[in-house]
Design a protein around this motif. Sequence first.
Motif, short mmCIF file in Angstrom:
data_model
loop_
_atom_site.label_atom_id
_atom_site.label_comp_id
_atom_site.label_asym_id
_atom_site.label_seq_id
_atom_site.Cartn_x
_atom_site.Cartn_y
_atom_site.Cartn_z
N PHE A 90 145.37 27.52 2.05
CA PHE A 90 145.86 28.69 1.33
C PHE A 90 146.19 29.78 2.35
CE2 PHE A 90 142.85 26.67 -1.71
CZ PHE A 90 143.77 26.31 -2.69
N PRO A 91 147.46 30.17 2.50
CA PRO A 91 147.82 31.12 3.57
C PRO A 91 147.25 32.52 3.38
CG PRO A 91 149.70 30.68 2.14
CD PRO A 91 148.63 29.72 1.74
N HIS A 92 146.96 32.89 2.11
CA HIS A 92 146.47 34.25 1.84
C HIS A 92 144.95 34.37 1.97
CE1 HIS A 92 146.04 32.00 -1.88
NE2 HIS A 92 145.20 32.92 -2.34
N LEU A 93 144.27 33.23 2.15
CA LEU A 93 142.82 33.24 2.28
C LEU A 93 142.41 33.09 3.74
CD1 LEU A 93 141.66 30.95 -0.70
CD2 LEU A 93 141.85 33.45 -0.64
N SER A 94 141.26 33.66 4.07
CA SER A 94 140.72 33.51 5.42
C SER A 94 140.24 32.07 5.64
CB SER A 94 139.55 34.47 5.62
OG SER A 94 138.45 34.09 4.80
N VAL A 95 139.95 31.76 6.88
CA VAL A 95 139.38 30.45 7.20
C VAL A 95 138.12 30.22 6.39
CG1 VAL A 95 138.21 29.14 9.03
CG2 VAL A 95 140.39 30.28 9.51
N TYR A 96 137.26 31.23 6.34
CA TYR A 96 135.99 31.11 5.59
C TYR A 96 136.27 30.79 4.14
CZ TYR A 96 131.36 32.39 3.80
OH TYR A 96 130.13 32.38 3.17
N GLU A 97 137.19 31.54 3.52
CA GLU A 97 137.46 31.35 2.09
C GLU A 97 138.17 30.04 1.81
OE1 GLU A 97 136.31 32.88 -0.44
OE2 GLU A 97 135.23 34.34 0.78
N ASN A 98 139.00 29.56 2.74
CA ASN A 98 139.62 28.24 2.56
C ASN A 98 138.56 27.16 2.49
OD1 ASN A 98 142.71 27.53 2.71
ND2 ASN A 98 142.47 29.42 3.89
N VAL A 99 137.57 27.24 3.39
CA VAL A 99 136.51 26.24 3.42
C VAL A 99 135.60 26.39 2.20
CG1 VAL A 99 134.54 25.37 4.73
CG2 VAL A 99 136.60 26.10 5.93
N ALA A 100 135.40 27.63 1.75
CA ALA A 100 134.48 27.90 0.64
C ALA A 100 135.10 27.61 -0.73
CB ALA A 100 134.03 29.35 0.68
N PHE A 101 136.41 27.38 -0.79
CA PHE A 101 137.10 27.33 -2.07
C PHE A 101 136.48 26.32 -3.04
CE2 PHE A 101 140.41 25.78 -4.92
CZ PHE A 101 140.87 26.98 -5.46
N GLU A 102 136.27 25.09 -2.57
CA GLU A 102 135.72 24.06 -3.46
C GLU A 102 134.33 24.43 -3.95
OE1 GLU A 102 134.28 19.38 -3.26
OE2 GLU A 102 135.76 20.10 -1.82
N LEU A 103 133.52 25.00 -3.08
CA LEU A 103 132.15 25.38 -3.47
C LEU A 103 132.18 26.51 -4.50
CD1 LEU A 103 130.34 25.26 -0.01
CD2 LEU A 103 130.49 23.48 -1.77
N ARG A 104 133.14 27.43 -4.38
CA ARG A 104 133.26 28.50 -5.38
C ARG A 104 133.66 27.92 -6.73
NH1 ARG A 104 132.24 33.13 -3.04
NH2 ARG A 104 133.00 33.63 -0.94
N VAL A 105 134.57 26.93 -6.72
CA VAL A 105 134.98 26.28 -7.98
C VAL A 105 133.77 25.61 -8.63
CG1 VAL A 105 136.37 24.41 -8.95
CG2 VAL A 105 137.37 25.95 -7.27
N ARG A 106 132.88 25.05 -7.81
CA ARG A 106 131.67 24.41 -8.33
C ARG A 106 130.58 25.42 -8.71
NH1 ARG A 106 130.36 19.37 -4.27
NH2 ARG A 106 132.37 18.28 -4.39
N LYS A 107 130.86 26.71 -8.45
CA LYS A 107 129.88 27.77 -8.74
C LYS A 107 128.59 27.59 -7.96
CE LYS A 107 131.76 28.53 -13.40
NZ LYS A 107 132.73 29.50 -12.88
N THR A 108 128.74 27.21 -6.68
CA THR A 108 127.59 27.08 -5.79
C THR A 108 126.99 28.46 -5.53
OG1 THR A 108 128.68 25.20 -4.73
CG2 THR A 108 126.85 26.21 -3.53
N GLY A 109 125.67 28.54 -5.48
CA GLY A 109 125.00 29.81 -5.22
C GLY A 109 125.45 30.44 -3.92
N LYS A 110 125.40 31.79 -3.86
CA LYS A 110 125.94 32.53 -2.72
C LYS A 110 125.29 32.12 -1.41
CE LYS A 110 126.82 37.22 -1.08
NZ LYS A 110 126.67 38.67 -1.37
N ALA A 111 123.97 32.05 -1.37
CA ALA A 111 123.27 31.72 -0.13
C ALA A 111 123.58 30.29 0.31
CB ALA A 111 121.77 31.91 -0.30
N GLU A 112 123.57 29.34 -0.64
CA GLU A 112 123.87 27.94 -0.33
C GLU A 112 125.31 27.80 0.13
OE1 GLU A 112 123.39 23.63 -0.23
OE2 GLU A 112 122.11 25.39 0.03
N LEU A 113 126.24 28.50 -0.54
CA LEU A 113 127.65 28.46 -0.17
C LEU A 113 127.84 28.94 1.27
CD1 LEU A 113 130.75 29.48 -2.20
CD2 LEU A 113 130.37 30.57 0.01
N ASP A 114 127.22 30.09 1.58
CA ASP A 114 127.38 30.66 2.91
C ASP A 114 126.81 29.71 3.98
OD1 ASP A 114 128.03 33.13 4.61
OD2 ASP A 114 125.91 32.78 5.10
N ARG A 115 125.67 29.13 3.70
CA ARG A 115 125.04 28.24 4.66
C ARG A 115 125.91 27.01 4.93
NH1 ARG A 115 122.12 23.72 4.63
NH2 ARG A 115 122.06 23.61 2.34
#
Length: 372
Positions: A90-115
């Motif tokens: 996704f060109p408008h998202l940062s590297v972090y958010e590109n990698v985190a995208f699937e975990l956000r869709v799964r509603k992974t907890g914030k601390a687990e997602l970040d780790r």
Amino acid sequence: MTQTPAVRLRGITKSFGSNLVVEPLDLEIGRNEFFSILGPSGCGKTTLMRMITGFETPSGGSVELDGKTVDRVPTRLRDLNMLFQSYALFPHLSVYENVAFELRVRKTGKAELDRRVREALALVRLEDFAGRKPTELSGGQRQRVALARAVVGRPAVVLLDEPLGALDQKLRKEMQFELKRLQREVGITFIYVTHDQEEALTMSDRIAVMSKGRVLQVASPTEIYDAPNSRFVAGFIGSCNLIEAVVSTENGGRVVTVPGLGPVPARPADEVTTGSPVVVAVRPERMSLSDRPSEGAFAGSVAERVFLGDEWTYHVRVGAGTELTVRVPSGTMSAALATVPDGGQVWVSWPADAGRVLPADDTTPSLIGSPA
């Protein structure tokens, strides 16, 4: 108890109308295995991958993931992920958010997602690039972001379809080792689809070689290279001399004879019948070249020679028009051989165990491949 394979294909086949693009085959891919599907364009390898992912419905047979049939399971519910040549970041998202995208869709907890995101970025050595956009990265770095995104959800299987195709040759070689390192560290089954023999040989635990919808051989890289089971596999993997010959009888024994050259060093298998046309497959590096005759060597003339830095490649005509390719390491090149001009006489030889006798045609059926 034998471990359940990560992927098992049972009698799987695919047709588009009357066009059969994947012939029936059985295949098992082990857990934590780096498995490559290798073949030329149009051989059916991408169609085979798409049936595993669920993008294509098999015309026959079934797909199992972790021992469970998933023929009716949609792609999004299969425990796998895909990585394509385009990367699809996704060109408008940062590297972090590109990698985190699937975990956000799964509603992974914030601390687990970040780790998990930071662990994935560390695996691909991009911890310091988390805040950048894809447009601020090199091609190799974008490829690493796509890899991190593919593994961050910890799927059982990651399928990779020609993911290095957009990179230059130097970067491709570097990423081959990175991919293998990453696969070992994360312990995920990788199924890699490619037409590049070097990629498959460099990275794979096992390789399935495909041609015209058939799987011709499933084996380790060394076995595929040293013991090909068909003319196609021998010619497709690396460079190989394929010498037209026939099995005949001489002095009460069976020999392999090349028209215009005579018997050559090779041992026909017991099942090869006398009179059968065959090819003798000999790798260029297993051949020896000399400026003087020796027992068992064949006289020939130099058609062409090419200097490649660490080696010389010679094309030598022997017998009634047979042309052989011989590799001579630069460090072992004799002064006498180096002075033989184009058209000059040389002698070629090879040991009997270097000549692999194969059927003249490729009638080998699709095979069952099981992890060791």
